[in-house]
Motif scaffolding. Structure first.
Motif, PDB file in Angstrom:
ATOM      1  N   ASP A  18       0.921  -1.309   0.182  1.00 26.15           N
ATOM      2  CA  ASP A  18       0.126  -0.086   0.059  1.00 26.15           C
ATOM      3  C   ASP A  18       1.084   1.082   0.052  1.00 26.15           C
ATOM      4  N   GLY A  19       1.108   2.003  -1.092  1.00 24.00           N
ATOM      5  CA  GLY A  19       1.705   2.927  -1.136  1.00 24.00           C
ATOM      6  C   GLY A  19       1.629   4.151  -0.228  1.00 24.00           C
ATOM      7  N   GLY A  20       0.357   4.556   0.060  1.00 22.90           N
ATOM      8  CA  GLY A  20       0.075   5.557   1.139  1.00 22.90           C
ATOM      9  C   GLY A  20       0.576   5.025   2.758  1.00 22.90           C
ATOM     10  N   LYS A  21       0.611   3.738   2.828  1.00 30.38           N
ATOM     11  CA  LYS A  21       1.194   3.206   4.354  1.00 30.38           C
ATOM     12  C   LYS A  21       2.727   3.221   4.206  1.00 30.38           C
ATOM     13  N   VAL A  22       3.500   3.138   3.008  1.00 34.56           N
ATOM     14  CA  VAL A  22       4.834   3.186   2.770  1.00 34.56           C
ATOM     15  C   VAL A  22       5.104   4.862   3.051  1.00 34.56           C
ATOM     16  N   VAL A  23       4.493   5.577   2.583  1.00 36.77           N
ATOM     17  CA  VAL A  23       4.841   6.863   2.657  1.00 36.77           C
ATOM     18  C   VAL A  23       4.490   7.225   4.035  1.00 36.77           C
ATOM     19  N   ASP A  24       3.576   7.120   4.662  1.00 36.90           N
ATOM     20  CA  ASP A  24       3.546   7.351   6.324  1.00 36.90           C
ATOM     21  C   ASP A  24       4.747   6.730   7.224  1.00 36.90           C
ATOM     22  N   MET A  25       5.143   5.471   6.610  1.00 35.72           N
ATOM     23  CA  MET A  25       6.421   5.025   7.459  1.00 35.72           C
ATOM     24  C   MET A  25       7.562   5.898   7.110  1.00 35.72           C
ATOM     25  N   MET A  26       7.482   6.365   5.799  1.00 32.35           N
ATOM     26  CA  MET A  26       8.607   6.985   5.426  1.00 32.35           C
ATOM     27  C   MET A  26       8.854   8.415   6.360  1.00 32.35           C
ATOM     28  N   LEU A  27       7.624   9.033   6.477  1.00 27.12           N
ATOM     29  CA  LEU A  27       7.469  10.148   7.210  1.00 27.12           C
ATOM     30  C   LEU A  27       7.472  10.239   8.744  1.00 27.12           C
ATOM     31  N   GLY A  28       7.371   8.938   9.125  1.00 29.83           N
ATOM     32  CA  GLY A  28       7.205   8.706  10.687  1.00 29.83           C
ATOM     33  C   GLY A  28       8.674   8.822  11.330  1.00 29.83           C
ATOM     34  N   LYS A  29       8.508   8.390  12.608  1.00 32.38           N
ATOM     35  CA  LYS A  29       9.864   8.515  13.476  1.00 32.38           C
ATOM     36  C   LYS A  29      10.705   7.321  13.192  1.00 32.38           C
ATOM     37  N   HIS A  30      11.823   7.679  13.487  1.00 27.36           N
ATOM     38  CA  HIS A  30      13.015   6.634  13.149  1.00 27.36           C
ATOM     39  C   HIS A  30      14.144   6.917  14.274  1.00 27.36           C
ATOM     40  N   SER A  31      14.841   5.825  14.201  1.00 29.90           N
ATOM     41  CA  SER A  31      15.687   5.622  15.265  1.00 29.90           C
ATOM     42  C   SER A  31      16.944   6.480  15.250  1.00 29.90           C
ATOM     43  N   LYS A  32      17.324   6.800  13.806  1.00 28.53           N
ATOM     44  CA  LYS A  32      18.271   7.610  13.640  1.00 28.53           C
ATOM     45  C   LYS A  32      18.114   9.049  13.100  1.00 28.53           C
ATOM     46  N   GLU A  33      19.077  10.053  13.160  1.00 28.84           N
ATOM     47  CA  GLU A  33      18.961  11.362  12.812  1.00 28.84           C
ATOM     48  C   GLU A  33      18.626  11.178  11.214  1.00 28.84           C
ATOM     49  N   VAL A  34      19.373  10.846  10.434  1.00 24.38           N
ATOM     50  CA  VAL A  34      19.336  10.755   9.068  1.00 24.38           C
ATOM     51  C   VAL A  34      18.716   9.388   8.491  1.00 24.38           C
ATOM     52  N   VAL A  35      17.637   9.379   7.664  1.00 30.05           N
ATOM     53  CA  VAL A  35      17.062   8.435   7.125  1.00 30.05           C
ATOM     54  C   VAL A  35      17.097   8.400   5.398  1.00 30.05           C
ATOM     55  N   PHE A  36      17.743   7.246   4.894  1.00 31.79           N
ATOM     56  CA  PHE A  36      17.989   7.285   3.396  1.00 31.79           C
ATOM     57  C   PHE A  36      17.129   6.424   2.946  1.00 31.79           C
ATOM     58  N   PHE A  37      16.155   6.962   1.918  1.00 29.02           N
ATOM     59  CA  PHE A  37      15.266   5.827   1.226  1.00 29.02           C
ATOM     60  C   PHE A  37      15.746   5.801  -0.277  1.00 29.02           C
ATOM     61  N   LYS A  38      16.072   4.659  -0.647  1.00 24.51           N
ATOM     62  CA  LYS A  38      16.414   4.406  -2.120  1.00 24.51           C
ATOM     63  C   LYS A  38      15.138   4.048  -2.727  1.00 24.51           C
ATOM     64  N   ASN A  39      14.722   4.713  -3.781  1.00 24.69           N
ATOM     65  CA  ASN A  39      13.488   4.616  -4.320  1.00 24.69           C
ATOM     66  C   ASN A  39      13.697   4.894  -5.906  1.00 24.69           C
ATOM     67  N   MET A  40      13.034   4.342  -6.818  1.00 21.80           N
ATOM     68  CA  MET A  40      12.826   4.368  -8.240  1.00 21.80           C
ATOM     69  C   MET A  40      11.838   5.540  -8.527  1.00 21.80           C
ATOM     70  N   THR A  41      12.158   6.436  -9.514  1.00 25.89           N
ATOM     71  CA  THR A  41      11.014   7.349  -9.564  1.00 25.89           C
ATOM     72  C   THR A  41       9.679   6.841 -10.019  1.00 25.89           C
ATOM     73  N   HIS A  42       9.821   5.925 -10.963  1.00 25.85           N
ATOM     74  CA  HIS A  42       8.655   5.443 -11.520  1.00 25.85           C
ATOM     75  C   HIS A  42       7.804   4.753 -10.445  1.00 25.85           C
TER      76      HIS A  42
END
Length: 221
Positions: free
Chosen positions: A44-68
């Protein structure tokens, strides 16, 4: 992704939107192990985005995504972070892609989507930087220093090298795509491809070149 994974302050995620992309497109019919990939992750793309924008255990979070993989998602969420657009000359990229997914289309390789994303970021004044693979390999430290400065984080010399082999963050698709990365221990010196470009990919190359040119003009060096 492997470069940023060396930073002690950074978490990395490998293509978290891949499952959603496969679920919602015809790509599931020809991508290697598509069913297993969809079973291994949130689709579910929406849930994935929510995860990406959520809280994480480190200061910097790097998401490797493909544009398409962004497809029809509301791209306004990109304003919540710093966006890195990594491109590569299609003459060098397409033959490699064709070895895993034969006879790819413009949609498969993402150059048009990449150019559209660049325009979106510019029009909405969303922070970004463009990297060209060739320029990165020609001077990795200088390019990464400029990238980190634009992103507002300190450059770490650790980003220049890593241990050979896979990472725990790799998606299950790594065995199909990451062979050269797993064999590497850092940024290799740039070498132009010497193989004859496959004739059947020439029409796709012509389609990709205008979009690549838009990106290359913006690339850090």
């Amino acid at each position: 992704m492997y470069s940023f994974a060396q930073r002690p302050d950074t978490l990395v995620f490998d293509e978290p939107l891949y499952g959603a992309y496969l679920k919602e497109t015809e790509a599931k019919k020809y991508h290697p192990e598509a069913e297993q990939i969809m079973e291994s992750m949130e689709c579910d793309g929406g849930k994935v985005v929510d995860m990406m924008l959520g809280k994480h255990s480190k200061e910097v979070v790097f998401f490797k995504n493909m544009t398409h993989h962004l497809m029809n998602l509301d791209k306004s969420f990109l304003n919540s972070g710093f966006n890195i657009l990594l491109t590569r000359h299609p003459r060098e990229m397409l033959p490699s892609f064709d070895k895993v997914i034969p006879n790819p289309t413009l949609q498969d390789v993402g150059y048009a989507a990449h150019a559209e994303l660049l325009s979106f970021l510019q029009e909405n004044q969303i922070p970004y930087a463009v990297l060209d693979a060739k320029k990165v390999l020609q001077n990795p430290q200088a390019v990464l220093q400029k990238l980190c400065a634009k992103a507002g984080i300190a450059f770490e010399a650790k980003m220049l090298s890593w241990k050979a082999g896979s990472r725990s963050e790799d998606g299950i698709w790594a065995k199909h795509w990451y062979g050269s990365v797993h064999a590497s221990t850092g940024f290799k010196e740039y070498e132009a491809k010497k193989d004859v470009f496959p004739e059947h990919l020439l029409p796709l190359l012509e389609e990709c070149l205008p979009y690549y040119s838009m990106l290359e003009e913006e690339a850090l060096s």
